[in-house]
Design a protein around this motif. Structure first.
Motif, mmCIF file in Angstrom:
data_model
loop_
_atom_site.group_PDB
_atom_site.id
_atom_site.type_symbol
_atom_site.label_atom_id
_atom_site.label_comp_id
_atom_site.label_asym_id
_atom_site.label_seq_id
_atom_site.Cartn_x
_atom_site.Cartn_y
_atom_site.Cartn_z
ATOM 1 N N VAL A 168 24.794 -26.542 -56.095
ATOM 2 C CA VAL A 168 25.006 -27.506 -55.019
ATOM 3 C C VAL A 168 23.712 -27.796 -54.266
ATOM 4 O O VAL A 168 23.360 -28.951 -54.036
ATOM 5 C CB VAL A 168 26.103 -27.005 -54.047
ATOM 6 C CG1 VAL A 168 26.267 -27.955 -52.879
ATOM 7 C CG2 VAL A 168 27.428 -26.819 -54.787
ATOM 8 N N LEU A 169 22.985 -26.728 -53.911
ATOM 9 C CA LEU A 169 21.769 -26.900 -53.112
ATOM 10 C C LEU A 169 20.509 -27.075 -53.956
ATOM 11 O O LEU A 169 19.445 -27.355 -53.426
ATOM 12 C CB LEU A 169 21.601 -25.702 -52.173
ATOM 13 C CG LEU A 169 22.764 -25.461 -51.199
ATOM 14 C CD1 LEU A 169 22.534 -24.191 -50.409
ATOM 15 C CD2 LEU A 169 22.946 -26.653 -50.286
ATOM 16 N N LYS A 170 20.624 -26.851 -55.270
ATOM 17 C CA LYS A 170 19.501 -27.020 -56.218
ATOM 18 C C LYS A 170 18.303 -26.139 -55.862
ATOM 19 O O LYS A 170 17.149 -26.565 -55.909
ATOM 20 C CB LYS A 170 19.050 -28.483 -56.290
ATOM 21 C CG LYS A 170 20.148 -29.476 -56.602
ATOM 22 C CD LYS A 170 20.609 -29.341 -58.006
ATOM 23 C CE LYS A 170 21.580 -30.487 -58.320
ATOM 24 N NZ LYS A 170 22.670 -30.110 -59.147
ATOM 25 N N ILE A 171 18.567 -24.892 -55.514
ATOM 26 C CA ILE A 171 17.514 -23.927 -55.216
ATOM 27 C C ILE A 171 17.338 -23.041 -56.446
ATOM 28 O O ILE A 171 18.330 -22.630 -57.056
ATOM 29 C CB ILE A 171 17.876 -23.076 -53.984
ATOM 30 C CG1 ILE A 171 18.049 -23.985 -52.761
ATOM 31 C CG2 ILE A 171 16.816 -22.025 -53.709
ATOM 32 C CD1 ILE A 171 18.548 -23.286 -51.525
ATOM 33 N N PRO A 172 16.113 -22.764 -56.872
ATOM 34 C CA PRO A 172 15.902 -21.938 -58.073
ATOM 35 C C PRO A 172 16.569 -20.565 -57.955
ATOM 36 O O PRO A 172 16.579 -19.946 -56.891
ATOM 37 C CB PRO A 172 14.383 -21.791 -58.147
ATOM 38 C CG PRO A 172 13.840 -22.916 -57.352
ATOM 39 C CD PRO A 172 14.853 -23.212 -56.293
ATOM 40 N N CYS A 188 12.712 -24.662 -41.985
ATOM 41 C CA CYS A 188 12.518 -24.990 -43.407
ATOM 42 C C CYS A 188 13.490 -26.043 -43.914
ATOM 43 O O CYS A 188 13.448 -26.402 -45.086
ATOM 44 C CB CYS A 188 12.673 -23.727 -44.258
ATOM 45 S SG CYS A 188 11.424 -22.500 -43.931
ATOM 46 N N LYS A 189 14.367 -26.509 -43.032
ATOM 47 C CA LYS A 189 15.368 -27.519 -43.384
ATOM 48 C C LYS A 189 16.287 -27.057 -44.514
ATOM 49 O O LYS A 189 16.630 -27.826 -45.410
ATOM 50 C CB LYS A 189 14.693 -28.844 -43.720
ATOM 51 C CG LYS A 189 13.941 -29.450 -42.552
ATOM 52 C CD LYS A 189 13.304 -30.756 -42.912
ATOM 53 C CE LYS A 189 12.637 -31.409 -41.745
ATOM 54 N NZ LYS A 189 11.558 -30.694 -41.129
ATOM 55 N N LYS A 190 16.668 -25.807 -44.469
ATOM 56 C CA LYS A 190 17.602 -25.213 -45.442
ATOM 57 C C LYS A 190 18.738 -24.524 -44.679
ATOM 58 O O LYS A 190 19.040 -23.356 -44.900
ATOM 59 C CB LYS A 190 16.895 -24.194 -46.338
ATOM 60 C CG LYS A 190 15.795 -24.741 -47.183
ATOM 61 C CD LYS A 190 16.359 -25.527 -48.335
ATOM 62 C CE LYS A 190 15.229 -25.997 -49.241
ATOM 63 N NZ LYS A 190 15.679 -26.841 -50.295
ATOM 64 N N ILE A 191 19.402 -25.265 -43.809
ATOM 65 C CA ILE A 191 20.388 -24.680 -42.914
ATOM 66 C C ILE A 191 21.589 -24.134 -43.688
ATOM 67 O O ILE A 191 22.068 -23.028 -43.407
ATOM 68 C CB ILE A 191 20.829 -25.706 -41.849
ATOM 69 C CG1 ILE A 191 19.625 -26.097 -41.007
ATOM 70 C CG2 ILE A 191 21.932 -25.140 -40.975
ATOM 71 C CD1 ILE A 191 19.870 -27.241 -40.080
ATOM 72 N N VAL A 192 22.082 -24.875 -44.666
ATOM 73 C CA VAL A 192 23.253 -24.427 -45.423
ATOM 74 C C VAL A 192 22.936 -23.140 -46.186
ATOM 75 O O VAL A 192 23.745 -22.206 -46.213
ATOM 76 C CB VAL A 192 23.738 -25.538 -46.381
ATOM 77 C CG1 VAL A 192 24.888 -25.048 -47.237
ATOM 78 C CG2 VAL A 192 24.145 -26.773 -45.599
#
Length: 98
Positions: free
Chosen positions: A28-32, A72-76
């Motif tokens: 969903v968030l496309k984080i490695p 870092c704009k990664k709140i979720v």
């Protein structure tokens, strides 16, 4: 219910929360996946080190983590990390009492 069964259920809940965080972060968030797993291990490690400390210290840690996520704009993602931290603390507190 036996004590061993309760501990097994708590461990399964913790593992399910970790697996859910990894899957949500990847798809969903496309984080490695490597970054997600490293941060997950850091959160669980910090929880293991601090689970016997007072509640206010956990609050300060969670606020600092939330501020870092906002910057870092990664709140979720950070909210998922906070959930994992809280689950880890609760599991450790439960196992300590048992």
């Amino acid at each position: 219910m036996k004590e061993n069964q309760k501990q097994l259920i708590m461990s399964v809940i913790a593992l399910a929360a970790c697996a859910a965080m990894i899957v949500i972060s990847m798809f969903v968030l496309k984080i490695p996946v490597v970054a997600v797993c490293v941060i997950l291990l850091l959160n669980v490690g910090i929880a293991c080190c601090l689970h016997h400390e007072p509640v206010w210290l956990h609050g300060v840690l969670l606020i600092a983590e939330l501020v870092a996520g906002i910057l870092c704009k990664k709140i979720v993602f950070i909210l998922l990390c906070i959930v994992i931290y809280v689950v880890a603390i609760l599991v450790l507190k439960y196992k300590k009492e048992a």
